[in-house]
Design a protein around this motif. Structure first.
Motif, PDB file in Angstrom:
ATOM      1  N   ALA A  34       0.974  -1.169   0.011  1.00 25.12           N
ATOM      2  CA  ALA A  34       0.042   0.028   0.075  1.00 25.12           C
ATOM      3  C   ALA A  34       0.861   1.172   0.038  1.00 25.12           C
ATOM      4  O   ALA A  34       0.719   2.265  -0.678  1.00 25.12           O
ATOM      5  CB  ALA A  34      -0.918  -0.059   1.187  1.00 25.12           C
ATOM      6  N   LEU A  35       2.046   1.112   0.704  1.00 20.82           N
ATOM      7  CA  LEU A  35       2.921   2.295   0.840  1.00 20.82           C
ATOM      8  C   LEU A  35       3.426   2.504  -0.490  1.00 20.82           C
ATOM      9  O   LEU A  35       3.723   3.740  -1.101  1.00 20.82           O
ATOM     10  CB  LEU A  35       3.965   2.169   1.923  1.00 20.82           C
ATOM     11  N   LEU A  36       4.020   1.700  -1.218  1.00 23.35           N
ATOM     12  CA  LEU A  36       4.636   1.463  -2.444  1.00 23.35           C
ATOM     13  C   LEU A  36       3.762   2.083  -3.508  1.00 23.35           C
ATOM     14  O   LEU A  36       3.983   2.979  -4.438  1.00 23.35           O
ATOM     15  CB  LEU A  36       5.246   0.356  -2.854  1.00 23.35           C
ATOM     16  N   PHE A  37       2.389   1.617  -3.623  1.00 24.04           N
ATOM     17  CA  PHE A  37       1.538   2.078  -4.378  1.00 24.04           C
ATOM     18  C   PHE A  37       0.976   3.381  -4.395  1.00 24.04           C
ATOM     19  O   PHE A  37       0.953   4.260  -5.320  1.00 24.04           O
ATOM     20  CB  PHE A  37       0.008   1.192  -4.029  1.00 24.04           C
ATOM     21  N   THR A  38       0.943   3.905  -2.970  1.00 26.60           N
ATOM     22  CA  THR A  38       0.708   5.445  -2.789  1.00 26.60           C
ATOM     23  C   THR A  38       1.904   6.219  -3.349  1.00 26.60           C
ATOM     24  O   THR A  38       1.841   7.343  -3.882  1.00 26.60           O
ATOM     25  CB  THR A  38       0.496   5.499  -1.322  1.00 26.60           C
ATOM     26  N   LEU A  39       3.181   5.766  -3.099  1.00 28.02           N
ATOM     27  CA  LEU A  39       4.387   6.443  -3.705  1.00 28.02           C
ATOM     28  C   LEU A  39       4.402   6.647  -4.994  1.00 28.02           C
ATOM     29  O   LEU A  39       4.715   7.568  -5.651  1.00 28.02           O
ATOM     30  CB  LEU A  39       5.460   5.969  -2.772  1.00 28.02           C
ATOM     31  N   GLY A  40       4.160   5.633  -5.680  1.00 33.58           N
ATOM     32  CA  GLY A  40       3.961   5.557  -7.033  1.00 33.58           C
ATOM     33  C   GLY A  40       2.909   6.413  -7.764  1.00 33.58           C
ATOM     34  O   GLY A  40       3.133   6.925  -8.874  1.00 33.58           O
ATOM     35  N   LEU A  41       1.622   6.439  -7.089  1.00 39.39           N
ATOM     36  CA  LEU A  41       0.844   7.329  -7.596  1.00 39.39           C
ATOM     37  C   LEU A  41       1.053   8.718  -7.326  1.00 39.39           C
ATOM     38  O   LEU A  41       0.990   9.788  -8.308  1.00 39.39           O
ATOM     39  CB  LEU A  41      -0.410   7.260  -6.716  1.00 39.39           C
ATOM     40  N   ILE A  42       1.962   9.147  -6.455  1.00 46.23           N
ATOM     41  CA  ILE A  42       2.538  10.457  -6.209  1.00 46.23           C
ATOM     42  C   ILE A  42       3.527  10.913  -7.214  1.00 46.23           C
ATOM     43  O   ILE A  42       3.612  11.853  -7.900  1.00 46.23           O
ATOM     44  CB  ILE A  42       2.828  10.804  -4.726  1.00 46.23           C
ATOM     45  N   GLY A  43       4.335   9.706  -7.470  1.00 42.82           N
ATOM     46  CA  GLY A  43       5.331   9.878  -8.485  1.00 42.82           C
ATOM     47  C   GLY A  43       4.717  10.213 -10.067  1.00 42.82           C
ATOM     48  O   GLY A  43       5.048  10.956 -10.648  1.00 42.82           O
ATOM     49  N   ILE A  44       3.922   9.351 -10.272  1.00 43.93           N
ATOM     50  CA  ILE A  44       3.169   9.558 -11.480  1.00 43.93           C
ATOM     51  C   ILE A  44       2.505  11.061 -11.652  1.00 43.93           C
ATOM     52  O   ILE A  44       2.539  11.491 -12.740  1.00 43.93           O
ATOM     53  CB  ILE A  44       2.088   8.341 -11.711  1.00 43.93           C
ATOM     54  N   ALA A  45       1.805  11.415 -10.613  1.00 43.29           N
ATOM     55  CA  ALA A  45       1.017  12.556 -10.790  1.00 43.29           C
ATOM     56  C   ALA A  45       2.295  13.702 -10.810  1.00 43.29           C
ATOM     57  O   ALA A  45       1.879  14.689 -11.466  1.00 43.29           O
ATOM     58  CB  ALA A  45       0.390  12.780  -9.148  1.00 43.29           C
TER      59      ALA A  45
END
Length: 90
Positions: A12-23
């Motif tokens: 969940a942490l990696l997914f959230t950080l990935g979404l922030i990076g994509i944004a």
């Protein structure tokens, strides 16, 4: 906390950080001013700063050109110190 909960929290942490990076990448690429970079959408700027001169830490002179007309402004402490010259009314 068992291994399944730890793995779920990590993913969940990696997914959230990935979404922030994509944004962040999308905002950098298509953010403010992106429409000005598109071909055929460039427009002529009406105003530009020609030159600035720092007089002291509180004041500066700024030469500005707007619509082909040059103006000399004296700025200080976040405001214009001399009002623009007005043409006399007839």
């Amino acid at each position: 906390m068992d291994a399944m909960n730890l793995a779920r929290a990590t993913f969940a942490l990696l997914f959230t950080l990935g979404l922030i990076g994509i944004a962040a990448v999308l905002l950098r690429r298509f953010g403010p001013g992106a429409t000005l970079r598109l071909p055929g959408t460039t427009r002529e700027r009406r105003m530009k700063v020609i030159e600035t001169l720092v007089l002291d830490p509180a004041r500066r002179l700024v030469l500005v050109e707007c619509d082909g007309e040059s103006r000399l402004l004296m700025l200080g402490e976040g405001r214009e110190l001399n009002p623009p010259a007005r043409k006399p009314e007839v």
